[in-house]
Motif scaffolding. Structure first.
Motif, PDB file in Angstrom:
ATOM      1  N   GLU A 175       0.831  -1.208   0.000  1.00 34.23           N
ATOM      2  CA  GLU A 175       0.000   0.000   0.000  1.00 34.23           C
ATOM      3  C   GLU A 175       0.861   1.253   0.000  1.00 34.23           C
ATOM      4  O   GLU A 175       0.344   2.362   0.035  1.00 34.23           O
ATOM      5  CB  GLU A 175      -0.936   0.035   1.208  1.00 34.23           C
ATOM      6  CG  GLU A 175      -1.743  -1.216   1.439  1.00 34.23           C
ATOM      7  CD  GLU A 175      -2.879  -1.382   0.453  1.00 34.23           C
ATOM      8  OE1 GLU A 175      -3.238  -0.396  -0.197  1.00 34.23           O
ATOM      9  OE2 GLU A 175      -3.384  -2.502   0.337  1.00 34.23           O
ATOM     10  N   SER A 197      -3.209  -3.596   4.644  1.00 33.40           N
ATOM     11  CA  SER A 197      -4.618  -3.863   4.348  1.00 33.40           C
ATOM     12  C   SER A 197      -4.695  -5.331   3.941  1.00 33.40           C
ATOM     13  O   SER A 197      -3.670  -5.942   3.676  1.00 33.40           O
ATOM     14  CB  SER A 197      -5.131  -2.969   3.212  1.00 33.40           C
ATOM     15  OG  SER A 197      -4.808  -3.552   1.960  1.00 33.40           O
ATOM     16  N   GLN A 199      -5.423  -6.455   1.243  1.00 35.24           N
ATOM     17  CA  GLN A 199      -5.525  -6.383  -0.215  1.00 35.24           C
ATOM     18  C   GLN A 199      -5.290  -7.714  -0.947  1.00 35.24           C
ATOM     19  O   GLN A 199      -6.144  -8.192  -1.669  1.00 35.24           O
ATOM     20  CB  GLN A 199      -4.550  -5.329  -0.748  1.00 35.24           C
ATOM     21  CG  GLN A 199      -4.673  -5.076  -2.245  1.00 35.24           C
ATOM     22  CD  GLN A 199      -6.029  -4.532  -2.634  1.00 35.24           C
ATOM     23  OE1 GLN A 199      -6.631  -3.762  -1.894  1.00 35.24           O
ATOM     24  NE2 GLN A 199      -6.544  -4.949  -3.763  1.00 35.24           N
ATOM     25  N   LYS A 202      -7.676 -10.563  -0.023  1.00 31.48           N
ATOM     26  CA  LYS A 202      -9.062 -10.490  -0.520  1.00 31.48           C
ATOM     27  C   LYS A 202      -9.093 -10.803  -2.007  1.00 31.48           C
ATOM     28  O   LYS A 202     -10.035 -11.416  -2.495  1.00 31.48           O
ATOM     29  CB  LYS A 202      -9.721  -9.155  -0.172  1.00 31.48           C
ATOM     30  CG  LYS A 202      -9.205  -7.915  -0.843  1.00 31.48           C
ATOM     31  CD  LYS A 202     -10.102  -6.711  -0.474  1.00 31.48           C
ATOM     32  CE  LYS A 202      -9.494  -5.401  -0.894  1.00 31.48           C
ATOM     33  NZ  LYS A 202     -10.363  -4.249  -0.663  1.00 31.48           N
ATOM     34  N   ARG A 221      -0.118   0.916   9.353  1.00 33.87           N
ATOM     35  CA  ARG A 221       0.808   1.630   8.458  1.00 33.87           C
ATOM     36  C   ARG A 221       1.733   2.484   9.305  1.00 33.87           C
ATOM     37  O   ARG A 221       1.276   3.320  10.084  1.00 33.87           O
ATOM     38  CB  ARG A 221       0.044   2.476   7.436  1.00 33.87           C
ATOM     39  CG  ARG A 221      -0.770   1.590   6.513  1.00 33.87           C
ATOM     40  CD  ARG A 221      -1.515   2.298   5.405  1.00 33.87           C
ATOM     41  NE  ARG A 221      -2.474   1.346   4.849  1.00 33.87           N
ATOM     42  CZ  ARG A 221      -3.402   1.621   3.950  1.00 33.87           C
ATOM     43  NH1 ARG A 221      -3.506   2.853   3.478  1.00 33.87           N
ATOM     44  NH2 ARG A 221      -4.221   0.698   3.519  1.00 33.87           N
ATOM     45  N   ASP A 237     -13.473  -3.453   4.716  1.00 35.84           N
ATOM     46  CA  ASP A 237     -12.788  -3.869   3.496  1.00 35.84           C
ATOM     47  C   ASP A 237     -13.733  -4.766   2.705  1.00 35.84           C
ATOM     48  O   ASP A 237     -14.377  -5.640   3.296  1.00 35.84           O
ATOM     49  CB  ASP A 237     -11.527  -4.639   3.924  1.00 35.84           C
ATOM     50  CG  ASP A 237     -10.583  -4.867   2.768  1.00 35.84           C
ATOM     51  OD1 ASP A 237     -10.371  -3.914   1.988  1.00 35.84           O
ATOM     52  OD2 ASP A 237     -10.059  -5.990   2.641  1.00 35.84           O
ATOM     53  N   HIS A 445      -2.664   1.386  -5.856  1.00 32.44           N
ATOM     54  CA  HIS A 445      -1.658   0.357  -5.582  1.00 32.44           C
ATOM     55  C   HIS A 445      -1.421  -0.408  -6.877  1.00 32.44           C
ATOM     56  O   HIS A 445      -2.200  -0.277  -7.826  1.00 32.44           O
ATOM     57  CB  HIS A 445      -2.034  -0.519  -4.398  1.00 32.44           C
ATOM     58  CG  HIS A 445      -3.406  -1.118  -4.469  1.00 32.44           C
ATOM     59  ND1 HIS A 445      -3.851  -1.870  -5.533  1.00 32.44           N
ATOM     60  CD2 HIS A 445      -4.446  -1.044  -3.614  1.00 32.44           C
ATOM     61  CE1 HIS A 445      -5.091  -2.244  -5.313  1.00 32.44           C
ATOM     62  NE2 HIS A 445      -5.481  -1.734  -4.162  1.00 32.44           N
ATOM     63  N   SER A 479     -10.728   4.271  -0.572  1.00 27.85           N
ATOM     64  CA  SER A 479     -10.382   4.105  -1.979  1.00 27.85           C
ATOM     65  C   SER A 479     -10.582   2.663  -2.385  1.00 27.85           C
ATOM     66  O   SER A 479     -10.628   1.764  -1.551  1.00 27.85           O
ATOM     67  CB  SER A 479      -8.915   4.400  -2.261  1.00 27.85           C
ATOM     68  OG  SER A 479      -8.353   5.223  -1.326  1.00 27.85           O
ATOM     69  N   GLY A 480     -10.629   2.516  -3.686  1.00 27.86           N
ATOM     70  CA  GLY A 480     -10.714   1.166  -4.222  1.00 27.86           C
ATOM     71  C   GLY A 480     -10.460   1.203  -5.699  1.00 27.86           C
ATOM     72  O   GLY A 480     -10.160   2.255  -6.276  1.00 27.86           O
ATOM     73  N   SER A 481     -10.579   0.041  -6.311  1.00 29.92           N
ATOM     74  CA  SER A 481     -10.334  -0.010  -7.750  1.00 29.92           C
ATOM     75  C   SER A 481     -10.833  -1.322  -8.320  1.00 29.92           C
ATOM     76  O   SER A 481     -11.117  -2.267  -7.585  1.00 29.92           O
ATOM     77  CB  SER A 481      -8.838   0.127  -8.042  1.00 29.92           C
ATOM     78  OG  SER A 481      -8.104  -0.898  -7.417  1.00 29.92           O
ATOM     79  N   ARG A 483      -9.483  -4.421 -10.190  1.00 28.76           N
ATOM     80  CA  ARG A 483      -8.140  -4.994 -10.102  1.00 28.76           C
ATOM     81  C   ARG A 483      -7.712  -5.598 -11.433  1.00 28.76           C
ATOM     82  O   ARG A 483      -8.551  -5.921 -12.284  1.00 28.76           O
ATOM     83  CB  ARG A 483      -8.076  -6.085  -9.041  1.00 28.76           C
ATOM     84  CG  ARG A 483      -8.913  -5.858  -7.817  1.00 28.76           C
ATOM     85  CD  ARG A 483      -8.512  -4.621  -7.054  1.00 28.76           C
ATOM     86  NE  ARG A 483      -9.289  -4.527  -5.801  1.00 28.76           N
ATOM     87  CZ  ARG A 483      -9.236  -3.511  -4.976  1.00 28.76           C
ATOM     88  NH1 ARG A 483      -8.489  -2.448  -5.249  1.00 28.76           N
ATOM     89  NH2 ARG A 483      -9.961  -3.509  -3.875  1.00 28.76           N
ATOM     90  N   GLY A 524     -12.964  -3.793  -5.758  1.00 29.92           N
ATOM     91  CA  GLY A 524     -13.283  -3.646  -4.336  1.00 29.92           C
ATOM     92  C   GLY A 524     -12.994  -2.260  -3.807  1.00 29.92           C
ATOM     93  O   GLY A 524     -12.752  -1.317  -4.572  1.00 29.92           O
ATOM     94  N   PHE A 525     -13.003  -2.203  -2.493  1.00 32.59           N
ATOM     95  CA  PHE A 525     -12.924  -0.902  -1.830  1.00 32.59           C
ATOM     96  C   PHE A 525     -12.622  -1.098  -0.354  1.00 32.59           C
ATOM     97  O   PHE A 525     -12.800  -2.185   0.187  1.00 32.59           O
ATOM     98  CB  PHE A 525     -14.274  -0.185  -1.944  1.00 32.59           C
ATOM     99  CG  PHE A 525     -14.169   1.303  -1.787  1.00 32.59           C
ATOM    100  CD1 PHE A 525     -13.843   2.087  -2.866  1.00 32.59           C
ATOM    101  CD2 PHE A 525     -14.384   1.905  -0.548  1.00 32.59           C
ATOM    102  CE1 PHE A 525     -13.725   3.461  -2.728  1.00 32.59           C
ATOM    103  CE2 PHE A 525     -14.265   3.274  -0.401  1.00 32.59           C
ATOM    104  CZ  PHE A 525     -13.944   4.058  -1.495  1.00 32.59           C
ATOM    105  N   ALA A 526     -12.150  -0.050   0.275  1.00 28.78           N
ATOM    106  CA  ALA A 526     -12.044  -0.063   1.741  1.00 28.78           C
ATOM    107  C   ALA A 526     -12.456   1.304   2.276  1.00 28.78           C
ATOM    108  O   ALA A 526     -11.991   2.337   1.790  1.00 28.78           O
ATOM    109  CB  ALA A 526     -10.623  -0.385   2.171  1.00 28.78           C
TER     110      ALA A 526
HETATM  111  N1  ASP Z   1      -6.525  -1.907   0.000  1.00 25.58           N
HETATM  112  C1  ASP Z   1      -6.863  -0.587  -0.395  1.00 25.58           C
HETATM  113  C2  ASP Z   1      -6.539   0.390   0.709  1.00 25.58           C
HETATM  114  O1  ASP Z   1      -6.485   0.015   1.864  1.00 25.58           O
HETATM  115  C3  ASP Z   1      -8.291  -0.400  -0.692  1.00 25.58           C
HETATM  116  C4  ASP Z   1      -8.725  -1.171  -1.880  1.00 25.58           C
HETATM  117  O2  ASP Z   1      -8.175  -0.993  -2.977  1.00 25.58           O
HETATM  118  O3  ASP Z   1      -9.673  -1.949  -1.725  1.00 25.58           O
HETATM  119  O4  ASP Z   1      -6.375   1.574   0.445  1.00 25.58           O
END
Ligand code: ASP
Length: 586
Positions: A175, A197, A199, A202, A221, A237, A445, A479-481, A483, A524-526
């Protein structure tokens, strides 16, 4: 809540309809007053407060009671005498005439009063957090946080998500922050990392066939602390397969709407506003715009295309921009204006030009004499300026102009103390951002899918990704994206990032191998739970809604963590500290 052996009712239940009944309440002595030989005590529990009257001739122990003693008291509910009714209290019309008192446990002299209004420094509050959490507003924060998380789980459950736990002793995740490390005793010299995370796990759950995953996850972090960051924080998450951006954003809207309904009792309008990253940067100078107020930034470069004013023309010739915004009616004393220029410099601007619109619509400004009448008139028109307005203009490289004006806009315009909520999505983030050494780093990321793979490889600067943020009142909630699910695309992204195949294999080989077994498209997203709850509770910092937070320097005044450990323990781990860092053997 049902009765227990210590109480028959909660304080909130002690109301007029129980007059004549004998009840037992249990809680803490909030206040104690002696009046003509009679002792008045406010007993507080998790639901509220009730007044108890004790006659020490019958209950001698009443004299012993001090603030925050934990007690169980039995007595008869009766109407308060005329003139002593407290209409602000749910139990304000009654009191309990005590017939029995049991001190469950006494309390030492308190470091601070258990009241909201008392000013206490934060270190002391954190050192005695268990007392701090007894204060009504803090107790309400604990309740709100629990209700927010329950609301999130409700939505996730309703939408068919599975709550799946992922490990917290892992290898490094990417991250972009520093990892917190945990030494391994069984394999001395090696370390676990705490997850930044979940990430990669998941994503592997998507490979594993879990189609909807969520988790209330602790993330770690090791960043330098900024005002609203914690070394350890909580995220909702989530990830879904056979999914794209739209499904994620819809799910997020459901979650946000439900949590806001739960904590604020209001119904947010859907769909939420969407801004592309470019729009957000252009109009608000930030990727987390606060749209509760106007003051939008406007491009003025074309107005000054032919200008004689050197500071502007030189910037434009060098590929920069001239941009500004109308800050409206502001205090425009010379010292205030000088202060704004100083602030802009602090924020990295070369300078800042202020203009004040005069009653006759001309502009008072230190640079007015260098600008033509047409230019001045065009500025007034573009910025929709009225007499009395303050206009702020910056000539700089695009990014600097955006960030400086964006920050000034917030400092001058952010509404204080009003409870409007302005959620929005920022979409179409750039895939990469430039690094100081001329390379590229991922904006989100490295597992984020670019919209156009070929363009990403040939023109990384302009590549757009399927990354998106959720923003609430100018704060990034998460944030999320979408993948990357194709190992070849993943390899190309690493290539742009300058990560050699061997390095990728070494760092994430375990993950990349997983992608080669029929990975479904997934996204996904968090959501940052701490920030979300703090905004909904109108709390200025996230520590207010974290039961046991760390200080700005990562310390926990309650427990003394982080602390030195015994040399024998270090020896077992194969660790020797540098001279001067060691602890005595304890
Ligand atoms: N893992 C990412 C973050 O913690 C969130 C995500 O892309 O789902 O920022």
């Amino acid at each position: 809540m049902p009765p227990t052996q210590y109480r028959t009712v909660h304080t909130v239940e002690v109301t007029e309809d129980r007059i004549g009944q004998t009840v037992t309440v249990a809680g803490w002595v909030q206040r104690r007053r002696d009046h003509g030989g009679i002792v008045f005590v406010d007993v507080r529990d998790a639901t509220g407060i009730v007044q108890v009257v004790l006659d020490p001739t019958e209950i001698p122990e009443a004299h012993r009671l001090r603030m925050e003693f934990c007690v169980s008291i039995t007595g008869e509910v009766r109407a308060r005498p005329e003139g002593t009714v407290n209409p602000d209290l749910a139990t304000g019309r009654v009191e309990i005439g005590a017939t029995g008192l049991e001190v469950l446990s006494p309390a030492d002299t308190l470091p601070f009063m258990i009241e909201d209004r008392v000013e206490v420094d934060e270190r002391t509050r954190l050192e005695f957090r268990y007392l701090d959490l007894r204060r009504p507003s803090m107790a309400a924060n604990v309740v709100a946080r629990s209700r927010a998380i329950a609301a999130m789980r409700r939505v996730m459950d309703r939408l068919g998500f599975l709550e799946v736990e992922t490990p917290t002793l892992i290898v490094s995740t990417p991250e972009g922050a520093r990892d917190l490390l945990v030494p391994s005793r069984l394999r001395p010299g090696t370390f676990y990392a705490l997850p930044q995370s979940p990430q990669l796990f998941k994503q592997l759950l998507m490979v594993a066939g879990v189609e909807r995953y969520y988790q209330v996850a602790k993330c770690y972090r090791d960043e330098d602390f900024r005002a609203d960051r914690q070394i350890e924080f909580s995220q909702l998450d989530l990830e879904g397969s056979f999914w794209g951006r739209e499904e994620v954003l819809e799910t997020l809207e459901e979650i946000v709407v439900e949590v806001v309904r739960e904590l604020r009792g209001v119904e947010l309008e859907r769909p939420f506003l969407r801004l592309t990253w470019q729009e957000a940067m252009d109009r608000y100078g930030t990727d987390k715009p606060d749209t509760r107020f106007g003051m939008e930034i406007v491009d003025l470069s074309d107005v000054f295309a032919e200008t004689e004013f050197r500071a502007f023309s030189a910037t434009l010739d060098a590929g920069g921009v001239v941009r500004g915004f109308n800050a409206g009616g502001q205090e425009t004393s010379r010292s205030r204006l000088d202060g704004l220029v100083e602030r802009a410099r602090e924020l990295g601007a070369k300078g800042l030009v202020w203009m004040v619109v005069q009653p006759d619509a001309t502009l008072r400004s230190p640079v007015a004499k260098f600008l033509s009448d047409d230019e001045l008139a065009a500025v007034v028109e573009r910025l929709d300026a009225r007499p009395g307005d303050l206009l702020l203009v910056a000539a700089d490289e695009w990014r600097t102009a955006a960030s400086v004006l964006g920050q000034l806009r917030v400092e001058l315009g952010r509404p204080a103390g009003h409870r409007e909520l302005a959620p929005l999505f920022v979409i179409d983030f750039p895939t990469f951002e430039p690094t100081e050494d001329g390379g590229w780093a991922p904006s989100h990321h490295p597992f984020t899918a670019p919209v156009d793979v070929d363009q990403m490889a040939s023109d990384p600067e302009h590549s757009i990704s399927w990354a998106y943020d959720l923003v609430l009142n100018g704060a990034e909630l998460g944030s999320g994206s979408v993948r990357i699910h194709d190992p070849e695309v993943q390899a190309k992204v690493f290539d742009v990032l300058g990560i050699e195949p061997e390095e990728a294999e070494r760092r994430f080989g375990w993950f990349l191998r997983g992608l080669r077994y029929g990975t479904p498209p997934h996204a996904g997203f968090a959501i940052g739970i701490d920030r979300f709850v703090s905004i909904l509770r109108d709390e200025p910092n996230i520590r207010q809604v974290i039961p046991f937070p760390k200080t700005q320097t990562g310390a926990d005044p309650l427990t003394g963590a982080p602390s030195a450990v015994a040399d024998t323990h270090l020896a077992e781990l194969g660790i020797m500290l540098r001279p001067g860092l060691g602890a005595d053997d304890r």
